[in-house]
Design an enzyme around this catalytic site. Structure first.
Site, PDB file in Angstrom:
ATOM      1  CG  HIS A 180       8.350 -30.369  -4.404  1.00 34.25           C
ATOM      2  ND1 HIS A 180       8.892 -31.540  -4.195  1.00 34.25           N
ATOM      3  CD2 HIS A 180       9.105 -30.231  -5.679  1.00 34.25           C
ATOM      4  CE1 HIS A 180       9.848 -31.730  -4.944  1.00 34.25           C
ATOM      5  NE2 HIS A 180       9.813 -30.959  -5.999  1.00 34.25           N
ATOM      6  NE  ARG A 282       9.982 -26.331 -19.162  1.00 32.29           N
ATOM      7  CZ  ARG A 282       9.297 -25.237 -19.268  1.00 32.29           C
ATOM      8  NH1 ARG A 282       7.928 -25.337 -18.999  1.00 32.29           N
ATOM      9  NH2 ARG A 282       9.772 -24.173 -20.142  1.00 32.29           N
ATOM     10  NE  ARG A 318      12.331 -29.650 -22.290  1.00 38.27           N
ATOM     11  CZ  ARG A 318      12.608 -28.593 -21.911  1.00 38.27           C
ATOM     12  NH1 ARG A 318      12.630 -27.525 -22.639  1.00 38.27           N
ATOM     13  NH2 ARG A 318      12.294 -28.574 -20.519  1.00 38.27           N
ATOM     14  CD  GLU A 416      16.249 -25.536 -25.912  1.00 35.06           C
ATOM     15  OE1 GLU A 416      15.617 -24.450 -25.024  1.00 35.06           O
ATOM     16  OE2 GLU A 416      16.433 -26.485 -25.648  1.00 35.06           O
ATOM     17  CG  ASN A 439      12.054 -19.563 -21.133  1.00 34.04           C
ATOM     18  OD1 ASN A 439      11.484 -18.649 -21.497  1.00 34.04           O
ATOM     19  ND2 ASN A 439      11.404 -20.640 -20.635  1.00 34.04           N
ATOM     20  CG  ASP A 440      17.656 -22.625 -22.310  1.00 33.08           C
ATOM     21  OD1 ASP A 440      18.229 -21.992 -21.554  1.00 33.08           O
ATOM     22  OD2 ASP A 440      17.011 -23.556 -22.308  1.00 33.08           O
ATOM     23  NE  ARG A 450      16.216 -20.628 -18.265  1.00 30.35           N
ATOM     24  CZ  ARG A 450      15.467 -21.393 -18.726  1.00 30.35           C
ATOM     25  NH1 ARG A 450      15.932 -21.976 -20.112  1.00 30.35           N
ATOM     26  NH2 ARG A 450      14.536 -21.861 -18.544  1.00 30.35           N
ATOM     27  CB  CYS A 487       7.419 -24.309 -25.934  1.00 30.26           C
ATOM     28  SG  CYS A 487       9.034 -24.778 -26.185  1.00 30.26           S
TER      29      CYS A 487
HETATM   30  C1  PEP Z   1      13.031 -22.454 -23.312  1.00 28.21           C
HETATM   31  O1  PEP Z   1      14.276 -22.614 -23.107  1.00 28.21           O
HETATM   32  O2  PEP Z   1      12.582 -21.575 -23.652  1.00 28.21           O
HETATM   33  C2  PEP Z   1      12.110 -23.629 -22.892  1.00 28.21           C
HETATM   34  C3  PEP Z   1      10.872 -23.610 -23.110  1.00 28.21           C
HETATM   35  O3  PEP Z   1      12.624 -24.769 -22.286  1.00 28.21           O
HETATM   36  P1  PEP Z   1      13.131 -24.589 -20.676  1.00 28.21           P
HETATM   37  O4  PEP Z   1      12.655 -23.355 -20.107  1.00 28.21           O
HETATM   38  O5  PEP Z   1      12.688 -25.620 -20.023  1.00 28.21           O
HETATM   39  O6  PEP Z   1      14.571 -24.663 -20.690  1.00 28.21           O
HETATM   40 MG    MG Z   2      15.396 -24.475 -22.677  1.00 23.55          MG
END
Ligand code: PEP
Ligand code: MG
Length: 548
Positions: A180, A282, A318, A416, A439-440, A450, A487
């Site tokens: 945090h 988020r 989201r 994703e 990312n996912d 990841r 995103c």
């Molecule tokens: C992603 O997966 O790219 C994403 C934006 O969501 P998070 O990183 O929160 O899983």
């Molecule tokens: Mg994601």
């Protein structure tokens, strides 16, 4: 002059005098009767609650959600209840009981597979040492002039009590990039280094420090000349940042540039920094690090706050993406061997329907106050979107019965998973927009965790397979006349920008600290592509041969 290697939690450069924060240590403490120790504990908790509430009320407070989380833990049964019990039943001193209650929570967290959950220990230990500082009577107060905070460990509470305006940088012995303290530092643009062993032996109050995250190092007591050079560099960097921000806010781009946020208050200054909207809120961060679920009203206030701050600009929220590395401990979800492939994202929402309906009701109510759009994570099938549509209808009926005002927001789908890409044309007929979570998408396309350490070379969001996925999803969206955003982290990667714009994505959503850079980079790329197009058209016109 001494120079030590550290680790970077938040990037930046800072020069200034060290202000040592001595978190409460139990060494010379004189223990009294259990009743007296418990009274001291209660007094310190009350004092900390009072100071945290006061900081939360400030308009400039950047992290109200984190303060809430801190207060929940502080007053919870596992922390305060446990410490109090140990004083009564084990005859411990208040500081010992606090430290042991914290370690008991940490012992459970440390066994968790997720790095994110294990790193919460730093927050709990920081909270315990802040509380012990109050019990022992050594709580830090605001320094006379801005300084670099240095301490074995720090808690968000200690930072709030010192006052965020007084902090040039942070240096700690223990820490993590996702603690945090690190989140607060990141949101406020404060450089933060951690990992300096035996910090209190190496750094003394008033020492001159230079924190340099480009070199992952701290310099202690450099020569006067080096300090002056560093001060000039720091002043130039601050000036350059604010000028860049002002310039970038004036630049127009065809590509929409939005911000990713994880708590409502982060929306407060986004429009000034040139964000076109919020591309990803988020919401799951409202659900983590607390003893129970947030109520409908609490969520409504958070979503309304973000939407109002955006003054009609898009505010994509989201639905809770709980699971995998983001565990809500109070939910007591079954332990999974492979949580990234388990109950996460929308799957959690469909498993715990009451929780989901509560969130949807809050979102529908907040939509009256701004341009909210709902986005659903971890989609692999069309039926999941249909279930969400059904749940939205049920939430609306419940609000009708209560006679509460609401609006049904547009529904978007996160792309994703490779499955979502392969059925993108079908999903595009159900959704009003796509947002690609790279990312996912990288994790699931390249079959690389990841979160896993040592797999970095395999986690490549610029891999041809991932870029092809982005192309396919964008084509499917545009054929069905819906916009596509990115995103994930790739949206802010300078090496990816040109490729993404050539693919034709309509929006990039990045963390607030990257907005300025991304906006000017996109403007340059668009200008370069326009010039190339004009040249190509002129060349084509010259090559046209009229019939004789
Ligand atoms: C992603 O997966 O790219 C994403 C934006 O969501 P998070 O990183 O929160 O899983
Ligand atoms: Mg994601």
């Amino acid at each position: 002059m001494k120079q030590y290697e550290c680790k970077t939690a938040q990037a930046g450069f800072a020069v200034g005098k060290a202000c040592i924060v001595r978190s409460g240590r139990t060494g010379d403490y004189q223990k009294e009767t259990p009743a007296a120790e418990n009274a001291k504990l209660e007094k310190a908790v009350a004092e900390m609650n009072r100071k945290l509430s006061a900081e939360k009320e400030k308009d400039s407070s950047a992290d109200k959600a984190l303060i809430d989380a801190e207060m929940m833990i502080l007053n919870g049964e596992d922390f305060l209840g446990e410490a109090s019990r140990r004083i009564r039943e084990e005859n411990l001193s208040a500081p010992e009981a606090v430290a042991q209650a914290a370690e008991k929570i940490c012992a459970v967290l440390q066994n968790n597979e997720s790095d994110y959950i294990r790193e919460r220990c730093e927050d709990i230990r920081g909270l315990a040492s802040g509380l012990n500082s109050l019990i022992i009577g050594s709580m830090p107060s605001a320094p006379d002039s801005p300084c670099i905070l240095a301490g074995t460990e720090l808690s968000p509470g200690e930072i709030m009590m010192i006052g965020t305006d007084s902090i040039l940088g942070i240096l700690t012995e223990t820490g993590s990039p996702t603690s945090h303290v690190s989140v607060i530092a990141g949101n406020l643009g404060i450089p933060y280094l951690y990992g300096l062993k035996d910090l209190l032996k190496k750094v003394k109050d008033g020492d001159n420090l230079i924190l340099n995250t480009e070199e992952d190092s701290v310099v202690i007591n450099p020569p006067e000349e080096t300090i002056r050079e560093a001060e000039l560099r720091q002043a130039a960097a601050i000036k350059e940042r604010s000028e860049q921000r002002m310039r970038a806010a004036q630049i127009n781009t065809r590509t929409v540039i939005c911000a990713n946020i994880s708590c409502a208050e982060e929306a407060d200054h986004l429009l000034e920094t040139g964000a076109d909207g919020i591309g990803l809120f988020r919401s799951e961060f409202l659900f983590l690090d607390r003893p129970d679920a947030p109520s409908e009203d609490e969520q409504f206030e958070a979503y309304r706050h973000a939407a109002e701050a955006m003054q009609g600009h898009e505010t994509v929220i989201r639905t809770m993406d709980i699971g995998s590395d983001k565990q809500a401990l109070w939910l007591k979800m079954p332990r999974e061997i492979n949580p990234a492939l388990g109950l996460r994202g929308l799957r959690v929402s469909l498993e715990y329907r009451d929780l989901f309906r509560t969130q949807l009701r809050a979102l529908l109510r907040a939509s009256v106050h701004g341009n909210i759009r709902i986005m659903i994570p971890m989609i692999t099938s069309v039926w999941e979107v249909e279930e969400v549509e059904k749940e939205i209808r049920i939430a609306a009926e419940e609000l009708d019965q209560r006679g509460v005002r609401y609006r049904i927001p547009e529904l978007g789908v996160m792309i994703e998973t490779p499955a979502a890409v392969m059925i993108a044309s079908d999903l595009a007929k159900k959704a009003r927009f796509f947002s690609i979570g790279t990312n996912d998408l990288t994790q699931y396309t390249l079959a690389v965790d990841r979160e896993a350490k040592g797999l970095d070379p395999y986690f490549d969001p610029m891999h041809d397979a991932v870029l092809r996925m982005i192309e396919l999803a964008t084509e499917a969206a545009h054929k069905n006349n819906i916009p596509v955003g990115i995103c994930g982290e790739l949206a802010g990667d300078p090496q990816a920008a040109e490729r993404l714009i050539r693919i034709g994505v309509d929006e990039l959503s990045v963390s607030a600290s990257k907005l300025t850079r991304v906006r000017s980079m996109v403007a340059d790329i668009e200008e370069m592509l326009d010039k190339k197009n004009t040249q190509k058209n002129a060349q084509n016109a010259q090559e046209i041969h009229s019939p004789a």
